[in-house]
Design an enzyme around this catalytic site. Structure first.
Site, PDB file in Angstrom:
ATOM      1  N   SER A 186       0.797  -1.223   0.000  1.00 14.18           N
ATOM      2  CA  SER A 186       0.000   0.000   0.000  1.00 14.18           C
ATOM      3  C   SER A 186       0.832   1.277   0.000  1.00 14.18           C
ATOM      4  O   SER A 186       0.307   2.348  -0.301  1.00 14.18           O
ATOM      5  CB  SER A 186      -0.967   0.013   1.180  1.00 14.18           C
ATOM      6  OG  SER A 186      -0.266   0.201   2.383  1.00 14.18           O
ATOM      7  N   LYS A 190       0.577   4.479   6.845  1.00 13.56           N
ATOM      8  CA  LYS A 190      -0.126   5.347   5.896  1.00 13.56           C
ATOM      9  C   LYS A 190       0.384   6.779   5.983  1.00 13.56           C
ATOM     10  O   LYS A 190       1.053   7.155   6.931  1.00 13.56           O
ATOM     11  CB  LYS A 190      -1.638   5.359   6.180  1.00 13.56           C
ATOM     12  CG  LYS A 190      -2.295   3.999   6.148  1.00 13.56           C
ATOM     13  CD  LYS A 190      -2.282   3.364   4.781  1.00 13.56           C
ATOM     14  CE  LYS A 190      -2.900   1.967   4.844  1.00 13.56           C
ATOM     15  NZ  LYS A 190      -2.605   1.173   3.701  1.00 13.56           N
TER      16      LYS A 190
END
Length: 175
Positions: A51, A91
């Protein structure tokens, strides 16, 4: 053996033992200091998944600063596993409390408070919508986070992750 020779031998042995003890104390203190740093100030984590490609790679080891701080736009953070998603996440901070986040999925552009973000770190434009309806306003004490590999990232666009409470941030990535 006379008393002077016995005393000299005792003094030499005592000095050698004292030096050894001081060296041992220094080693123990150094180990305690390292343990405290890695427990309270710095942690090592491993990236799991793709990701954050191209910025971070699957399996890459990272140091994170785990001392309390105020997350800033663009920081890469790590969340703890106690979030509703149930796993730690790595993230990037896109929005903070009060920000309005909107995404044009046709053109792949992310907006914060009406301004298109310049995101040279992303792998490709943001075309994957997930389950959150936009625009959204980031609640108090929360963050809106996204992976850099936008079309292969489970992040705040997914209701399973949603907004991240600032108390669920383990720290920021030091790289």
């Amino acid at each position: 053996m006379d008393t002077v020779a016995c005393r000299d031998r005792f003094n030499k042995k005592f000095k050698r033992n004292k030096n050894n003890l001081e060296w041992f104390e220094a080693m123990v203190m150094a180990m305690v200091a390292v343990a405290l740093v890695f427990t309270f100030a710095v942690r090592m984590i491993r990236v799991e998944g793709e990701s954050m490609v191209p910025t971070l790679q699957d399996g890459q080891r990272l140091l994170i600063a785990s001392l309390p701080y105020q997350p800033q736009y663009g920081d890469i953070i790590v969340t703890d596993a106690y979030t509703s998603y149930g796993e730690p996440l790595v993230k990037r901070v896109i929005g903070k409390a009060g920000d309005e986040i909107d995404i044009d999925f046709q053109n792949g552009i992310v907006y914060r408070n009406g301004q298109a973000l310049d995101e040279p770190y992303t792998a490709e434009p943001t075309y994957l919508q997930e389950s959150v309806e936009f625009p959204v306003t980031v609640p108090e004490d929360c963050l809106f986070v996204m992976g850099d590999n936008r079309n292969h990232s489970t992040d705040s666009r997914d209701q399973r992750v949603g907004f991240i409470h600032v108390n669920d941030v383990l720290g920021r990535v030091l790289r």
